[in-house]
Design an enzyme around this catalytic site. Structure first.
Site, PDB file in Angstrom:
ATOM      1  N   GLU A 179       0.857  -1.190   0.000  1.00  0.00           N
ATOM      2  CA  GLU A 179       0.000   0.000   0.000  1.00  0.00           C
ATOM      3  C   GLU A 179       0.891   1.236   0.000  1.00  0.00           C
ATOM      4  OE1 GLU A 179      -2.061  -0.939   3.622  1.00  0.00           O
ATOM      5  OE2 GLU A 179      -2.628  -2.877   2.770  1.00  0.00           O
ATOM      6  N   GLU A 194      -3.714  -7.056   3.087  1.00  0.00           N
ATOM      7  CA  GLU A 194      -2.429  -7.562   3.593  1.00  0.00           C
ATOM      8  C   GLU A 194      -2.199  -9.051   3.317  1.00  0.00           C
ATOM      9  OE1 GLU A 194      -4.390  -5.484   5.158  1.00  0.00           O
ATOM     10  OE2 GLU A 194      -3.155  -3.701   5.365  1.00  0.00           O
ATOM     11  N   GLN A 231       2.128  -2.067   5.552  1.00  0.00           N
ATOM     12  CA  GLN A 231       2.376  -0.664   5.900  1.00  0.00           C
ATOM     13  C   GLN A 231       2.784  -0.461   7.363  1.00  0.00           C
ATOM     14  OE1 GLN A 231      -0.758   2.493   5.026  1.00  0.00           O
ATOM     15  NE2 GLN A 231       0.729   2.693   3.397  1.00  0.00           N
ATOM     16  N   ASP A 286       1.198  -3.234  13.014  1.00  0.00           N
ATOM     17  CA  ASP A 286      -0.119  -3.579  13.564  1.00  0.00           C
ATOM     18  C   ASP A 286      -0.967  -4.356  12.545  1.00  0.00           C
ATOM     19  OD1 ASP A 286      -0.376  -1.351  16.069  1.00  0.00           O
ATOM     20  OD2 ASP A 286       1.013  -0.894  14.447  1.00  0.00           O
ATOM     21  N   TYR A 287      -0.751  -4.096  11.259  1.00  0.00           N
ATOM     22  CA  TYR A 287      -1.600  -4.723  10.231  1.00  0.00           C
ATOM     23  C   TYR A 287      -1.006  -6.021   9.690  1.00  0.00           C
ATOM     24  CZ  TYR A 287      -3.309  -0.075  10.927  1.00  0.00           C
ATOM     25  OH  TYR A 287      -3.737   1.058  11.541  1.00  0.00           O
ATOM     26  N   HIS A 324      -1.344   2.099  15.757  1.00  0.00           N
ATOM     27  CA  HIS A 324      -0.166   2.580  15.040  1.00  0.00           C
ATOM     28  C   HIS A 324       1.088   2.479  15.884  1.00  0.00           C
ATOM     29  CE1 HIS A 324      -3.292   4.292  12.474  1.00  0.00           C
ATOM     30  NE2 HIS A 324      -2.399   4.217  11.519  1.00  0.00           N
TER      31      HIS A 324
END
Ligand SMILES: Cc1ncc(C[n+]2csc(CCOP(=O)(O)OP(=O)(O)O)c2C)c(N)n1
Ligand SMILES: [Mg+2]
Length: 803
Positions: free
Chosen positions: A494, A525, A547, A550-551, A592
């Site tokens: 991304e 993801e 990115q 956390d993701y 984040h």
């Protein structure tokens, strides 16, 4: 009805008949394997069986369209296809069922996966690429439903890259990108998010992917009405159909018992996908499960009589049989004779597979019994050992567990005796374990000469003119060097393309290397990682960017189930050296600034987990990884992109070693172990501690998996006799993992004079803002006080209580 099974060449009626009969023979052979396979499980010779009965004919049609260089990414129903492409024999089918650990007998996984999980060998015995363009390829299956989908996307995208990106050496991997990636999935598994995510992504990317949906209306006992809107997946996906003005999919629907239409459909699908690089969906309806879902139950429990009767009539093999007779290709009598022959050959194949599975174990038992008998006759406890022998002899189909269990128990009866017979048994057990354990435990990582741990450090070099630059510039310059050095390297994620990632570590590189090598992706993801896995399996060097750390959670399942197990589940016959790049730790707010490192470490054994403290270290890791053939997750420090670092003059060349810690401050009183962004706080705390007379040594772990292979932390503890692990994960997370390594792997407890401690974050997610950070994660004051507390305990007079 087009009855020409091979649309590409003109053949005589005799050839055609022979081909049809050949297909029928294969379908019946596969069915017979399923039937006999179920019996082997029910009689206890095998543990579990899941078979391809009821799906034979579409797979034969598919195999006719499958060419050398093509890849499959499918699931457990595809045995007939594997037989049709010549990659699964009757013996191998049963070897899988019995879990034969010999890769030559059981090439799918050397007994590591349950039967029905298929793979071909992309690598030779040394772990080097074979020529994949000269063979039919299947990526190794995994059990989680729809888990095959993300990888399928990457397998297909590789063809697009090989066709369109110039300068890559395609020798072993592609002929002008003409390879199709073929997927299969059950109707019920299309309910999974991974299915929809992949379908959408492949439509966007326009890659040569053909996905077959084997629709038997059920997912175990659950009917389509609970699975799919309108009970029809191709109906609800109609919007993906391409048209004159818009790109999309070509969608086919075909009945799974209709042999000629299936052949025709697969030929057309291949034509479109191979030539035009358009994704194709084939919804194969009206399939059956003659034996129900698996050996774990019977489908009479949830299918009514009407459905069962329909399944019998529309059984694809029965339908082909009728069609053969009604088209005068053969007679009932001839087919009966053929079916008899097949039954016999499957029985013989099964027997041969059993013999080859059990023979070595019988020999091993014989050897153990010989030693046990000698021990029994020399021991005071001979009667007890005799009993163990008798029990072991009585096992009709012994397993290695039986042999070891008896032998190891026997040693307990002679624990206080000394004899050469005892020594002989001890040695035998030790040697046996050394020999057998790798059959179950090898190849978690690459066993080739390209294993990342074989690469040594190359330090960054500087000269008087070296400039101070933002950390992100070091990365950008290094990625630039990587893309020019490795034409097969590419990065995607991304915002990774046009703007050059959210922190500008790829600034300007899309312009320089093109939209296929430095590219933007959708927000997805799991399939970003899947794209990477598939491309890496076909010889490219993808870097998949997630990115924020956390993701990674969205991709964690596929990293854990697929990427981390590629080498292990194929016993080193496939690899996916994918680099997952992400950034994390301290920023702002719950999603984040997370640091779910403990979860990650526990879930992705098989992937290196690297946590560089600055961008030079990170760049060095990328350089190391690209020379190796292993997958890794690299977590860059989110708050480090604007911090100044010196720009090395050997950019693209320096290498950060993997599994090696670095002592960044020497001290005498306590060893502080940390990593990533937290290190800066630890360094600050150490400075302040010095003011009160506490001299701390700081070690940067750098590489969480693998961990401190040289045991340098132990060496430090031998000096300081105290240790504290500090990180920003929760208590019990990565800090507990690190402490376990120090105490259990490095055996540091014997050198400790104080209780070993961990200091980590609060158990809740980190709150937003600077104060949110201060009250959620260890602060400099927290670190100072925790270390001071250790010294206070040791010497309250020198270090009086602070508060
Ligand atoms: C993620 C996940 N959930 C559940 C299961 C258990 N499971 C195995 S097969 C299956 C049904 C799949 O049905 P379908 O996709 O229609 O394939 P079929 O077996 O009918 O060919 C389920 C629920 C699994 N393997 N993976
Ligand atoms: Mg189904």
């Amino acid at each position: 009805m087009n009855i020409n099974p091979n649309a590409k060449t003109e053949i005589t009626f005799e050839d055609f008949k022979a081909e049809v009969l050949n297909d029928y023979e294969l379908a019946v052979t596969s069915r017979e394997c399923s039937l006999l396979g179920r019996r082997e499980v029910l009689t206890g010779k095998a543990k579990f069986g899941i078979f391809g009965d009821g799906k034979e004919i579409p797979q034969i049609a598919w195999a006719k369209a499958f060419e050398n260089g093509d890849f499959r990414s499918g699931y457990y129903r595809d045995q007939t296809f594997m037989m049709a492409i010549g990659e699964l024999t009757i013996e191998q089918f049963f070897a899988g069922l019995y879990a034969n650990t010999d890769i030559k007998e059981e090439p799918m996984s050397a007994g590591r996966q349950m039967g029905g999980h298929f793979a071909t060998h992309s690598l030779d015995d040394n772990g080097h690429w074979k020529d994949l363009t000269q063979q039919k390829n299947s990526s190794a299956d995994i059990s989680p439903t729809a888990g095959q989908m993300p990888r399928l996307l990457g397998l297909a995208q590789a063809s697009k890259i090989y066709r369109q990106v110039k300068g890559i050496d395609t020798t072993n991997f592609s002929k002008d990108g003409n390879e199709i990636a073929w997927g299969t999935i059950g109707n019920a598994s299309t309910s999974e998010g991974l299915f929809f995510e992949t379908i959408n992504a492949a439509g966007v990317l326009q890659v040569p992917m053909v996905i077959s949906i084997w629709d038997d209306e059920y997912g175990i006992s659950v009917h389509a009405k609970h699975q799919t809107t309108k009970e029809n997946i191709s109906e609800i996906l109609k919007g993906f159909q391409r048209n004159k003005n818009e790109k999309g999919y070509e969608i086919f629907r075909v009945d799974g018992w209709n042999y000629p239409e299936l052949i025709d459909t697969y030929q057309r699908a291949a034509q479109i996908s191979r030539k035009e690089h358009v994704p194709v969906m084939i919804h194969v309806q009206q399939l059956t499960q003659p034996q129900g879902h698996s050996t774990s139950g019977s489908h009479e429990r949830y299918k009514d009589n009407e459905r069962l009767a329909w399944e019998e009539e529309y059984d694809c093999n029965a339908q082909l049989r009728n069609w053969i007779i009604s088209n005068n290709i053969s007679t009932d009598d001839e087919l009966i004779a053929l079916e008899r022959r097949i039954k016999k050959s499957v029985r013989e194949g099964k027997k041969a597979a059993w013999t080859s599975f059990i023979s070595p174990i019988l020999t091993e038992r014989k050897n153990a019994i010989h030693l046990l008998e000698q021990l029994a006759s020399s021991s005071h406890n001979g009667v007890f050992i005799k009993k163990l022998i008798n029990d072991l002899v009585a096992v009709e189909e012994p397993l290695r567990r039986d042999i070891l269990s008896a032998s190891r128990k026997a040693l307990r009866y002679v624990v206080s005796e000394d004899s050469s017979e005892k020594v002989a048994l001890q040695n035998w057990i030790n040697n046996y374990l050394n020999e057998i354990q790798p059959k179950y435990s090898s190849h978690l990582h690459s066993a080739s000469d390209l294993n990342a741990l074989n690469l040594s450090e190359v330090v960054p070099t500087y000269d008087a003119g070296s400039k101070d630059v933002d950390g992100r510039v070091v990365l950008r310059e290094n990625f630039d060097a990587i893309f020019s050095k490795y034409p097969e390297a590419l990065i995607f994620g991304e915002d990774a393309g046009y703007i050059g990632d959210v922190n500008q570590g790829l600034e300007g590189l899309q312009e320089k290397y093109g939209k296929l090598r430095v590219s933007d992706t959708g927000i997805r993801e799991a399939t970003i990682v899947g794209q990477g896995i598939g491309m890496a399996m076909r010889g490219l060097r993808p870097i998949a960017e997630i990115q924020y750390l956390d993701y990674v959670m969205y991709a964690l399942q596929i990293m854990s189930d697929d990427l981390a197990t590629v080498q292990y589940r194929t016993k080193g016959r496939q690899k996916a050296p994918l680099i997952v790049r992400t950034r994390g730790h301290r920023l702002e707010g719950i999603w984040h600034s997370g640091s779910q490192m403990g979860g990650i470490l526990n879930l992705i054994r098989g992937i290196h987990v690297l946590v560089p403290r600055d961008m030079t270290k990170a760049a060095g890791f990328y350089n190391t990884l690209l020379e190796s053939d292993e997958p890794a997750l690299v977590v860059e420090c989110l708050n480090g992109y604007r911090l100044k670092e010196k720009l090395p003059n050997n950019i693209g060349e320096f290498k950060t070693p993997i599994g090696v810690v670095e002592t960044i401050r020497e001290g005498e009183d306590i060893t502080l172990v940390s990593y990533g962004s937290t290190l800066r706080l630890v360094e600050q705390a150490a400075k302040e501690l010095l003011e009160v007379g506490i001299d701390a040594e700081i070690i940067d772990v750098q590489s969480l998996l693998p961990f401190d292979l040289n045991h340098d932390i132990l060496k430090s503890i031998v000096k300081t006799n105290r240790v504290m692990v500090i990180d920003e994960d929760i208590e019990g997370g990565a800090s507990a993992y690190i402490l376990n390594e120090i105490l259990n792997t490095q055996n540091a407890f014997q050198y400790l004079d104080s209780q070993p401690k961990t200091l980590a974050a609060k158990p809740h997610r980190p709150a937003y803002g600077t104060d949110g950070d201060y009250f959620s994660k260890p602060s400099v004051e927290d670190i100072f006080e925790a270390i001071y507390g250790v010294m206070h305990e040791l010497s309250p007079m020198d270090f009086p209580k602070l508060r």
